[in-house]
Design an enzyme around this catalytic site. Structure first.
Site, short mmCIF file in Angstrom:
data_model
loop_
_atom_site.label_atom_id
_atom_site.label_comp_id
_atom_site.label_asym_id
_atom_site.label_seq_id
_atom_site.Cartn_x
_atom_site.Cartn_y
_atom_site.Cartn_z
N GLY A 163 70.02 30.59 22.49
CA GLY A 163 70.91 30.83 21.35
C GLY A 163 70.81 32.23 20.79
O GLY A 163 71.32 32.50 19.69
N GLY A 204 73.75 25.86 26.73
CA GLY A 204 74.11 25.41 25.39
C GLY A 204 75.48 25.91 24.98
O GLY A 204 76.51 25.37 25.42
N SER A 213 70.93 31.40 26.97
CA SER A 213 72.05 32.37 26.92
C SER A 213 72.73 32.55 28.28
O SER A 213 73.16 33.65 28.63
CB SER A 213 71.58 33.70 26.34
OG SER A 213 71.10 33.52 25.02
N GLU A 257 63.32 26.98 30.10
CA GLU A 257 64.08 27.65 29.05
C GLU A 257 63.13 28.43 28.15
O GLU A 257 62.46 27.84 27.29
CB GLU A 257 64.81 26.62 28.19
CG GLU A 257 65.80 25.77 28.94
CD GLU A 257 66.84 25.15 28.01
OE1 GLU A 257 68.02 25.42 28.21
OE2 GLU A 257 66.47 24.41 27.08
N ASN A 275 74.46 21.27 27.69
CA ASN A 275 73.73 20.62 26.59
C ASN A 275 74.49 20.95 25.32
O ASN A 275 74.42 22.08 24.84
CB ASN A 275 72.29 21.14 26.52
CG ASN A 275 71.56 20.61 25.28
OD1 ASN A 275 72.04 19.71 24.61
ND2 ASN A 275 70.40 21.19 24.99
N TRP A 276 75.23 19.97 24.82
CA TRP A 276 76.09 20.23 23.66
C TRP A 276 75.30 20.34 22.35
O TRP A 276 75.84 20.74 21.33
CB TRP A 276 77.12 19.12 23.53
CG TRP A 276 78.25 19.22 24.50
CD1 TRP A 276 78.46 20.21 25.42
CD2 TRP A 276 79.34 18.30 24.65
NE1 TRP A 276 79.62 19.97 26.12
CE2 TRP A 276 80.17 18.80 25.67
CE3 TRP A 276 79.69 17.10 24.03
CZ2 TRP A 276 81.33 18.14 26.07
CZ3 TRP A 276 80.84 16.44 24.42
CH2 TRP A 276 81.66 16.96 25.43
N LYS A 277 74.05 19.89 22.36
CA LYS A 277 73.25 19.87 21.12
C LYS A 277 74.00 19.08 20.05
O LYS A 277 74.64 18.09 20.38
CB LYS A 277 72.91 21.30 20.70
CG LYS A 277 72.29 22.10 21.86
CD LYS A 277 71.68 23.39 21.46
CE LYS A 277 71.08 24.07 22.71
NZ LYS A 277 70.32 25.25 22.42
N GLU A 293 63.93 22.51 21.10
CA GLU A 293 64.32 22.15 19.72
C GLU A 293 63.66 20.84 19.30
O GLU A 293 63.31 20.67 18.12
CB GLU A 293 65.86 22.10 19.63
CG GLU A 293 66.44 23.51 19.67
CD GLU A 293 67.78 23.65 20.37
OE1 GLU A 293 68.49 22.65 20.54
OE2 GLU A 293 68.10 24.78 20.78
N HIS A 297 63.16 19.11 25.09
CA HIS A 297 63.83 20.37 24.77
C HIS A 297 63.04 21.10 23.69
O HIS A 297 62.44 20.47 22.82
CB HIS A 297 65.26 20.09 24.29
CG HIS A 297 66.09 21.33 24.21
ND1 HIS A 297 66.01 22.18 23.14
CD2 HIS A 297 66.97 21.88 25.08
CE1 HIS A 297 66.83 23.21 23.35
NE2 HIS A 297 67.42 23.05 24.52
P1 13P Z 1 72.13 28.55 24.84
O1 13P Z 1 72.84 28.51 26.16
O2 13P Z 1 73.05 28.35 23.68
O3 13P Z 1 71.22 29.73 24.73
O4 13P Z 1 71.16 27.24 24.80
C1 13P Z 1 70.31 27.00 25.85
C2 13P Z 1 69.76 25.63 25.70
O5 13P Z 1 68.95 25.37 24.83
C3 13P Z 1 70.23 24.59 26.62
O6 13P Z 1 69.42 23.46 26.58
#
Ligand code: 13P
Length: 251
Positions: free
Chosen positions: A172, A232, A211, A166, A9-11, A96, A94
């Protein structure tokens, strides 16, 4: 046996050039899709470029969509637009999107149903915040997110969905859940789904996110109810992504 699925997931990261560099690095290098499923979810503006270069073994997904086919929804992306670029997956709900953009379970459910109707495979995310965990509400939160998110899904469509567990406190932060926590929460999610759909719950894939990196992914994948990773920041680097996909090959 459920095949592992490793999802990037590149966000809101990468320019077009960086996205192209990534896909050129990984498309020929990922293991066969018969061994492990490899998905890259990217910002909508890059999807067509990625699909064109995905090769035989990488699948491309979007990070969000609106549920209507078309209309006066400035700035939104429809399921029809996604299918016209030949993406296969879409991340929905998600944390976010839930927290920053105030998406609720009812809206996320409309998106899940619309994605399925259009032949897209939803990656439905769920997970508790730190406060919810401290207040002992993990089971309540996961039950609500899954029950409302999967409402009216037809039994035969269930296995087209991937569940992304998650915990928000692990996203993150560099503080991943322990493998034991990931296992017990993914198992809990499967039990909730079994309550809704019966034995089909054994077939749905549930992945852990928060993470995840090359150094810890193997511990998560060893757990019986963890069927992959949703990653991420570590997924932005092609070498790290490839290492995590390799780790997903079931021995
Ligand atoms: P990280 O791997 O950066 O913690 O992010 C996880 C995430 O939100 C994947 O959708």
């Amino acid at each position: 046996m459920r095949k592992n699925i490793i999802i990037a997931n590149w966000k809101m990261y990468k320019t077009r050039e960086e996205a192209l560099d990534f896909i050129y690095s990984v498309s020929q290098a990922v293991p066969s899709k018969d061994l492990v499923e490899s998905v890259v979810c990217a910002p909508a503006i890059m999807l067509r470029d990625l699909v064109k270069r995905q090769g035989d073994n990488v699948r491309i997904g979007a990070e969000n969509m609106y549920y209507e086919e078309e209309g006066a929804f400035t700035g939104e992306i429809s399921p029809k637009m996604l299918t016209s670029t030949n993406v296969e997956f879409v991340i929905l709900g998600h944390s976010e999107r839930r927290m920053i953009f105030k998406e609720d379970d009812a809206l996320i459910n409309k998106k899940v149903l619309s994605a399925l109707e259009h032949g897209l495979k939803p990656i439905l995310c769920c997970g508790e915040t730190l406060t919810e965990m401290e207040e002992g509400k993990v089971e309540e939160v996961l039950t609500k997110q899954l029950t409302e998110g999967l409402k009216s899904v037809k039994k035969e469509d269930l296995t087209k969905i991937v569940i992304g567990y998650e915990p928000v406190w692990a996203i993150g932060t560099g503080k991943s859940a322990t493998a034991e926590i990931a296992q017990s929460r993914c198992k809990f999610c499967r039990d909730v789904i079994a309550g809704l759909f019966g034995a089909e719950a054994e077939k749905i894939r549930i992945v852990y996110g928060g993470s995840v990196k090359p150094e810890n992914i193997a511990d998560f994948l060893k757990q019986p109810d963890v069927d992959g990773g949703l990653i991420g920041s570590a997924s932005l680097n092609p070498q790290k992504y490839l290492a995590m996909v390799e780790a997903g090959i079931q021995k």
